[in-house]
Design a protein around this motif. Structure first.
Motif, PDB file in Angstrom:
ATOM      1  N   LEU A   3     217.084  31.505  82.225  1.00 39.08           N
ATOM      2  CA  LEU A   3     217.644  31.378  83.569  1.00 39.08           C
ATOM      3  C   LEU A   3     217.351  29.983  84.123  1.00 39.08           C
ATOM      4  N   ILE A   4     216.128  29.533  83.969  1.00 34.95           N
ATOM      5  CA  ILE A   4     215.757  28.175  84.403  1.00 34.95           C
ATOM      6  C   ILE A   4     216.560  27.139  83.628  1.00 34.95           C
ATOM      7  N   HIS A   5     216.704  27.336  82.332  1.00 32.94           N
ATOM      8  CA  HIS A   5     217.501  26.440  81.488  1.00 32.94           C
ATOM      9  C   HIS A   5     218.932  26.345  82.031  1.00 32.94           C
ATOM     10  N   GLY A   6     219.504  27.482  82.375  1.00 33.17           N
ATOM     11  CA  GLY A   6     220.853  27.510  82.925  1.00 33.17           C
ATOM     12  C   GLY A   6     220.957  26.757  84.242  1.00 33.17           C
ATOM     13  N   VAL A   7     219.973  26.939  85.122  1.00 40.40           N
ATOM     14  CA  VAL A   7     219.972  26.214  86.399  1.00 40.40           C
ATOM     15  C   VAL A   7     219.913  24.710  86.152  1.00 40.40           C
ATOM     16  N   LEU A   8     219.081  24.286  85.212  1.00 42.01           N
ATOM     17  CA  LEU A   8     218.989  22.855  84.915  1.00 42.01           C
ATOM     18  C   LEU A   8     220.330  22.300  84.435  1.00 42.01           C
ATOM     19  N   HIS A   9     221.040  23.063  83.619  1.00 43.85           N
ATOM     20  CA  HIS A   9     222.372  22.620  83.188  1.00 43.85           C
ATOM     21  C   HIS A   9     223.313  22.496  84.378  1.00 43.85           C
ATOM     22  N   LEU A  10     223.263  23.448  85.309  1.00 38.77           N
ATOM     23  CA  LEU A  10     224.124  23.362  86.490  1.00 38.77           C
ATOM     24  C   LEU A  10     223.820  22.103  87.290  1.00 38.77           C
ATOM     25  N   ALA A  11     222.564  21.675  87.248  1.00 45.03           N
ATOM     26  CA  ALA A  11     222.151  20.478  87.991  1.00 45.03           C
ATOM     27  C   ALA A  11     222.417  19.183  87.226  1.00 45.03           C
ATOM     28  N   GLY A  12     222.998  19.299  86.022  1.00 47.37           N
ATOM     29  CA  GLY A  12     223.371  18.103  85.268  1.00 47.37           C
ATOM     30  C   GLY A  12     222.441  17.725  84.140  1.00 47.37           C
ATOM     31  N   HIS A  13     221.383  18.481  83.918  1.00 44.56           N
ATOM     32  CA  HIS A  13     220.485  18.186  82.797  1.00 44.56           C
ATOM     33  C   HIS A  13     221.161  18.575  81.480  1.00 44.56           C
ATOM     34  N   THR A  14     220.866  17.797  80.450  1.00 47.49           N
ATOM     35  CA  THR A  14     221.413  18.089  79.127  1.00 47.49           C
ATOM     36  C   THR A  14     220.307  17.932  78.086  1.00 47.49           C
ATOM     37  N   HIS A  15     220.646  18.305  76.864  1.00 49.33           N
ATOM     38  CA  HIS A  15     219.727  18.097  75.742  1.00 49.33           C
ATOM     39  C   HIS A  15     220.507  17.518  74.565  1.00 49.33           C
ATOM     40  N   ASP A  16     221.426  16.605  74.916  1.00 48.21           N
ATOM     41  CA  ASP A  16     222.303  16.016  73.912  1.00 48.21           C
ATOM     42  C   ASP A  16     221.596  14.992  73.028  1.00 48.21           C
ATOM     43  N   ASP A  17     220.557  14.365  73.548  1.00 44.22           N
ATOM     44  CA  ASP A  17     219.789  13.423  72.719  1.00 44.22           C
ATOM     45  C   ASP A  17     218.301  13.661  72.972  1.00 44.22           C
ATOM     46  N   GLU A  18     217.477  13.015  72.190  1.00 43.96           N
ATOM     47  CA  GLU A  18     216.024  13.272  72.214  1.00 43.96           C
ATOM     48  C   GLU A  18     215.390  13.032  73.590  1.00 43.96           C
ATOM     49  N   PRO A  19     215.647  11.899  74.245  1.00 45.26           N
ATOM     50  CA  PRO A  19     215.025  11.691  75.565  1.00 45.26           C
ATOM     51  C   PRO A  19     215.463  12.742  76.597  1.00 45.26           C
ATOM     52  N   GLU A  20     216.751  13.090  76.582  1.00 42.34           N
ATOM     53  CA  GLU A  20     217.238  14.111  77.515  1.00 42.34           C
ATOM     54  C   GLU A  20     216.613  15.463  77.210  1.00 42.34           C
ATOM     55  N   ARG A  21     216.509  15.811  75.938  1.00 46.83           N
ATOM     56  CA  ARG A  21     215.929  17.090  75.537  1.00 46.83           C
ATOM     57  C   ARG A  21     214.470  17.167  75.969  1.00 46.83           C
ATOM     58  N   LEU A  22     213.719  16.107  75.720  1.00 48.32           N
ATOM     59  CA  LEU A  22     212.303  16.099  76.096  1.00 48.32           C
ATOM     60  C   LEU A  22     212.124  16.197  77.605  1.00 48.32           C
TER      61      LEU A  22
END
Length: 159
Positions: free
Chosen positions: A119-138
């Motif tokens: 659920l938290i992961h989903g909220v972060l995506h709604l806010a524009g967070h991604t995990h497309d590359d290593e720095p973003e994922r971390l």
């Protein structure tokens, strides 16, 4: 003197799965913790708890991927006017309860831990967070870990 209307943050829960899950107040508290950690106030989020068939259909229809996901996030554009005092829709989150239950068992987590994390992961995506590359994922994982800790859960990526 005029007062500025500050709309409340809203989290709506829609249960389309018969599988047991924490009550709405608990789910709302988890989502609100993530929104608060991100400094997002006066927004609305819809959360739908589903079974595998619906999750797969949504994933196929909207993402072109034909498998059953654990979570889907559908952010909304914010370029439309709203009446004063109305919460701005941030987007929708879909959580597939059978997949989450299976992952919890596989990862040695409780169902509540895994559900809160996604659920938290989903909220972060709604806010524009991604995990497309290593720095973003971390960065995303660090944010998830901090929010989970604030809710009293162990780090989601610890084995």
């Amino acid at each position: 003197m005029s007062a500025t209307l500050n709309p409340p943050t809203e989290v709506d829960i829609d249960r389309a799965s018969a599988l047991p899950a924490p009550d709405d107040d608990t789910l709302i508290a988890w989502a609100a913790a993530a929104l608060d950690a991100l400094g997002l106030h006066g927004v609305s989020v819809a959360v739908r708890l589903v079974d595998a068939d619906e999750a797969q259909a949504l994933n196929r229809d909207y993402r072109g991927k034909d498998y059953v996901p654990n979570v889907l996030s559908f952010p909304l554009d914010d370029d439309f006017p709203l009446p004063p005092g109305e919460a701005r829709p941030l987007g929708d989150i879909v959580l597939c309860l059978p997949v989450i239950a299976a992952e919890a068992a596989e990862y040695g987590k409780t169902f509540a831990q895994r559900l809160a994390h996604l659920l938290i992961h989903g909220v972060l995506h709604l806010a524009g967070h991604t995990h497309d590359d290593e720095p973003e994922r971390l960065a995303m994982e660090a944010c998830e870990t901090a929010i989970m800790a604030g809710l009293g859960f162990p780090a989601p990526y610890d084995g």
